[in-house]
Design a protein around this motif. Structure first.
Motif, PDB file in Angstrom:
ATOM      1  N   ASP A 105      41.226  42.381 -37.144  1.00 46.93           N
ATOM      2  CA  ASP A 105      42.341  42.521 -37.640  1.00 46.93           C
ATOM      3  C   ASP A 105      42.910  43.723 -38.186  1.00 46.93           C
ATOM      4  N   LYS A 106      41.858  44.739 -37.693  1.00 52.54           N
ATOM      5  CA  LYS A 106      41.966  46.177 -38.173  1.00 52.54           C
ATOM      6  C   LYS A 106      41.794  47.080 -36.915  1.00 52.54           C
ATOM      7  N   PRO A 107      42.459  46.657 -35.870  1.00 49.61           N
ATOM      8  CA  PRO A 107      42.291  47.145 -34.317  1.00 49.61           C
ATOM      9  C   PRO A 107      42.433  48.782 -34.458  1.00 49.61           C
ATOM     10  N   ASP A 108      41.697  49.346 -33.744  1.00 47.99           N
ATOM     11  CA  ASP A 108      41.582  50.717 -33.298  1.00 47.99           C
ATOM     12  C   ASP A 108      42.417  51.188 -32.100  1.00 47.99           C
ATOM     13  N   LEU A 109      43.842  51.447 -32.292  1.00 47.72           N
ATOM     14  CA  LEU A 109      44.510  51.417 -30.809  1.00 47.72           C
ATOM     15  C   LEU A 109      44.236  52.770 -30.248  1.00 47.72           C
ATOM     16  N   ARG A 110      43.256  53.632 -30.751  1.00 48.03           N
ATOM     17  CA  ARG A 110      42.857  54.856 -29.767  1.00 48.03           C
ATOM     18  C   ARG A 110      41.993  54.417 -28.551  1.00 48.03           C
ATOM     19  N   ILE A 111      41.679  53.243 -28.887  1.00 48.34           N
ATOM     20  CA  ILE A 111      40.582  52.755 -27.641  1.00 48.34           C
ATOM     21  C   ILE A 111      41.365  51.963 -26.600  1.00 48.34           C
ATOM     22  N   SER A 140      44.129  61.845 -32.037  1.00 49.67           N
ATOM     23  CA  SER A 140      45.171  61.012 -32.164  1.00 49.67           C
ATOM     24  C   SER A 140      45.414  60.284 -33.364  1.00 49.67           C
ATOM     25  N   TRP A 141      46.376  59.728 -33.830  1.00 50.92           N
ATOM     26  CA  TRP A 141      46.544  58.869 -35.203  1.00 50.92           C
ATOM     27  C   TRP A 141      47.523  57.709 -34.749  1.00 50.92           C
ATOM     28  N   GLU A 142      46.890  56.811 -34.807  1.00 51.03           N
ATOM     29  CA  GLU A 142      47.600  55.314 -34.174  1.00 51.03           C
ATOM     30  C   GLU A 142      47.523  54.346 -35.680  1.00 51.03           C
ATOM     31  N   ILE A 143      48.932  54.151 -35.976  1.00 57.36           N
ATOM     32  CA  ILE A 143      49.126  53.263 -37.098  1.00 57.36           C
ATOM     33  C   ILE A 143      49.764  51.958 -36.526  1.00 57.36           C
ATOM     34  N   LEU A 144      49.475  50.764 -37.365  1.00 59.29           N
ATOM     35  CA  LEU A 144      50.260  49.761 -37.006  1.00 59.29           C
ATOM     36  C   LEU A 144      50.198  48.734 -38.170  1.00 59.29           C
ATOM     37  N   TRP A 145      50.995  47.825 -38.329  1.00 55.10           N
ATOM     38  CA  TRP A 145      51.119  46.660 -39.332  1.00 55.10           C
ATOM     39  C   TRP A 145      50.335  45.295 -38.527  1.00 55.10           C
ATOM     40  N   VAL A 146      49.443  44.782 -39.351  1.00 55.87           N
ATOM     41  CA  VAL A 146      49.012  43.376 -38.854  1.00 55.87           C
ATOM     42  C   VAL A 146      49.814  42.424 -40.007  1.00 55.87           C
ATOM     43  N   THR A 147      50.240  41.440 -39.511  1.00 52.25           N
ATOM     44  CA  THR A 147      51.151  40.194 -40.271  1.00 52.25           C
ATOM     45  C   THR A 147      50.630  38.985 -39.994  1.00 52.25           C
ATOM     46  N   ASP A 148      51.231  38.066 -40.834  1.00 51.00           N
ATOM     47  CA  ASP A 148      51.009  36.753 -40.726  1.00 51.00           C
ATOM     48  C   ASP A 148      49.616  36.225 -40.582  1.00 51.00           C
ATOM     49  N   PHE A 149      48.758  36.585 -41.599  1.00 51.50           N
ATOM     50  CA  PHE A 149      47.329  36.374 -41.802  1.00 51.50           C
ATOM     51  C   PHE A 149      47.446  34.806 -42.202  1.00 51.50           C
ATOM     52  N   PRO A 150      46.190  34.191 -41.824  1.00 51.57           N
ATOM     53  CA  PRO A 150      45.964  32.933 -42.539  1.00 51.57           C
ATOM     54  C   PRO A 150      45.994  32.996 -44.248  1.00 51.57           C
ATOM     55  N   LEU A 151      46.519  31.960 -44.751  1.00 48.85           N
ATOM     56  CA  LEU A 151      46.684  31.982 -45.946  1.00 48.85           C
ATOM     57  C   LEU A 151      45.370  31.580 -46.568  1.00 48.85           C
ATOM     58  N   PHE A 152      44.815  30.651 -46.082  1.00 49.27           N
ATOM     59  CA  PHE A 152      43.543  30.226 -46.606  1.00 49.27           C
ATOM     60  C   PHE A 152      42.303  30.214 -45.367  1.00 49.27           C
ATOM     61  N   GLU A 153      40.890  30.323 -45.948  1.00 46.33           N
ATOM     62  CA  GLU A 153      39.841  30.291 -45.132  1.00 46.33           C
ATOM     63  C   GLU A 153      38.887  29.187 -45.692  1.00 46.33           C
ATOM     64  N   TRP A 154      38.042  28.594 -44.901  1.00 50.89           N
ATOM     65  CA  TRP A 154      37.297  27.509 -45.440  1.00 50.89           C
ATOM     66  C   TRP A 154      35.893  28.267 -45.799  1.00 50.89           C
ATOM     67  N   ASP A 155      35.401  27.754 -46.852  1.00 50.43           N
ATOM     68  CA  ASP A 155      34.050  28.529 -47.561  1.00 50.43           C
ATOM     69  C   ASP A 155      33.180  27.404 -47.418  1.00 50.43           C
ATOM     70  N   GLU A 156      32.272  27.474 -46.580  1.00 59.20           N
ATOM     71  CA  GLU A 156      31.283  26.499 -46.406  1.00 59.20           C
ATOM     72  C   GLU A 156      30.228  26.304 -47.379  1.00 59.20           C
TER      73      GLU A 156
END
Length: 610
Positions: free
Chosen positions: A296-302, A433-449
């Protein structure tokens, strides 16, 4: 020569690093530290340093014998004031590595303002010095040019931030350092109250609640360069106390936040690095980022992407794949152009790494002379091989790494981490190089075992997407949030969201999180009450100042851009904090230490990561 006396006549008239040809023949007074002394048997040379740089000072025994004799006693890091005449260096003795390298100062008088012990390390060659030693003597470490540059870069970022936001109608508001503990996230730092025995303050993990209340109060546009505290395991880009550029706005949508931050980032890069970033920044949904890059934080230089191979292996006779798909699992592949050059040992290391990350296995295939080679190749049908070649456009020498798993997220994350490791090993990352992006629409919840309940991915005040509201209590795992992260070269440098401004939705949010009305009132009652008095739609973002400066300065750790950082165990080696306190101090706070905590025993073990 005099010692230890600083009078008006010894105040600098020029900084060391500012000596230039226009000063030739001028008498100047310099103040600074002796960085090095060279005694050539006749002439004595010292390099005099201040925060602007170095300049060479010459002591001539024929012109000033007493001063020359005194210069013999100078040692590294002595603080001196020197009066002398600027002149051009003799031909052939210039130093092109210094901005002052064509010039020198002929010493005519000097006062030693402060002597210095022998430094425990060479301030000009610290690459091989243990970091803990540098942190113990941080006041010396700060004199290094790299640290001076880092602190000035940090100041430039802070100054630009204030000017940028102030020009756009934001006002800076300070929020409390002593606040209420609201344990819903990282562990709090607690501060006992002497006046109210048994009660505790918490140091703020962020100003989140207060900045929302400021929006309720009609502030409209707020910012703060805020200190935040989290008692969590540490690593290179994490400290127990850190700094955020905290921003909140009323009557806005996600687009307003993104527009503002893109404008800010473009202006910042131009101001501090002289670079022009392209807008608009790329946007990826959380799902797409995971599918294509395994992060969810990809390095777009790769230049590597993950591919969904599930359709190709539908009906496969290869039992592990067939079984995975029967149970609604997924099969993902990472194509590495030229990866066939990796040795068997290197491939085996990658497979072991994938298993360490939780994969049951990872299968490599190499294309040689248009024929697939590897343990899997023999078990695939010709139709499957042709489909792979066609879908991936494989060429001779390419490597394909395949992971099959019942968990979509696990399969992607494993290949995402392998993607980073392969890219580093094969020098695929363009460091310029400098690669910037937005990541959106994350899940609101995650299950905690461990807790057996849904927990917030960000925090419990993040708004769900409007179209997912009806799923809030029915299918929490499918609810997407109105949250967004900004990512720079594979590093999350900021995150935020549109907040919940409807008290009823906030109550449903707590219900989904299994937080009872009584518990919600106990923890967040003041915010819930504030929301009931007319709350504007609002949202914001927090940028990590330390991490942003670290990346702009191309440092490997945020400790290199913080004046007085803690170690990975949360210690300040310079001051000795955290430390024991007197029994009388504990008694004032009505506290008593358990026996195992006395004497600083290490009763907790924290996972340290580089």
């Amino acid at each position: 020569m005099k010692k230890g006396i600083f009078e008006a006549q010894w105040k600098r008239t020029k900084y060391c690093g500012h000596i230039r040809g226009t000063d030739e023949g001028e008498i100047v007074v310099l103040n600074g530290w002796v960085r090095r002394r060279r005694d050539l048997g006749g002439l004595i040379f010292i390099e005099l340093w201040d925060h602007t740089g170095l300049v060479q000072v010459v002591f001539n025994p024929e012109e000033a014998p007493e001063l020359h004799e005194a210069a013999k006693d100078l040692r590294s890091e002595y603080v001196v004031a020197i009066k002398g005449t600027v002149r051009r260096r003799p031909e052939g003795t210039e130093n092109p590595s210094l901005e002052t390298g064509d010039w020198e100062v002929k010493a005519e008088d000097m006062v030693v303002l402060s002597a210095a012990n022998l430094p425990p390390f060479d301030l000009w060659d610290t690459d091989k010095v243990y970091e803990n030693l540098r942190l113990q003597y941080r006041y010396l470490d700060i004199r290094r040019p790299k640290m001076q540059e880092a602190l000035r870069l940090r100041n430039a970022v802070s100054s630009f931030t204030r000017n940028f936001l102030g020009a756009r109608g934001f006002i800076e508001v300070e929020t409390p350092m002593l606040t209420k503990s609201t344990p819903e996230g990282a562990r709090d730092f607690l501060v006992p109250s002497r006046i109210m025995p048994g009660k505790f303050y918490a140091l703020p993990q962020s100003p989140q609640i207060f900045k929302q209340i400021l929006m309720v109060g009609g502030v409209d546009r707020y910012y703060q360069i805020a200190k935040c505290f989290r008692d969590e395991d540490l690593r290179a880009d994490r400290q127990p106390e850190f700094t955020q550029i905290d921003i909140e706005m009323s009557f806005i949508t996600e687009e307003d936040i993104m527009e503002l931050i893109e404008e800010y980032m473009v202006g910042l890069f131009e101001a501090v690095l002289g670079l022009n970033l392209k807008r608009p920044f790329m946007r990826l949904s959380y799902r797409e980022a995971m599918e294509r890059f395994g992060s969810d934080k990809p390095d777009l230089r790769i230049p590597l992407e993950i591919t969904d191979l599930t359709p190709i292996f539908a009906g496969s006779s290869f039992i592990p794949f067939a079984k995975t798909l029967e149970e609604n699992g997924t099969i993902r592949g990472l194509l590495v152009p030229g990866g066939g050059e990796l040795s068997r040992k290197e491939l085996a290391e990658l497979e072991d790494y994938a298993k360490e990350l939780g994969a049951k296995g990872m299968v490599p295939c190499v294309l040689k002379e248009q024929e697939m080679k590897g343990p899997l190749a023999k078990k695939l049908s010709e139709e499957e091989k042709r489909a792979l070649l066609e879908k991936l456009q494989m060429r001779d020498g390419d490597l394909l790494l395949i992971v099959a798993d019942l968990d979509f997220k696990k399969a992607c994350e494993v290949l995402g981490q392998v993607r980073l490791k392969v890219a580093k090993r094969m020098n695929m990352i363009n460091e310029d190089s400098w690669e910037i992006l937005w990541v959106t629409d994350f899940p609101l919840f995650e299950w905690d075992e461990e807790e057996g309940r849904w927990v917030s991915v960000h925090h419990p005040f993040t708004a769900p997407k409007n179209e997912d509201l009806e799923l809030l209590l029915k299918e929490p795992g499918k609810v997407r949030s109105r949250a967004y992260d900004i990512v720079l070269n594979g590093n999350e440098i900021g995150g935020g969201s549109i907040r919940i401004h409807d008290a009823e939705v906030q109550k449903r949010m707590f219900e989904a999180l299994s937080i009872s009305p009584d518990k919600a009132k106990e923890r967040f009652g003041f915010l819930l009450e504030a929301l009931s008095y007319g709350t504007p739609p609002h949202g914001g973002i927090a940028l990590g100042l330390d991490r942003l400066v670290m990346l702009l300065g191309r440092k490997k750790s945020i400790r290199e851009v913080i004046a007085f950082p803690k170690t990975q165990k949360g210690q300040c080696l310079m001051t000795g904090a955290p430390s024991d306190v007197d029994e009388s101090q504990l008694e004032e706070l009505f506290l008593e230490l358990k026996e195992e905590a006395r004497g600083g025993a290490d009763i907790c073990s924290s996972k340290e990561e580089e």
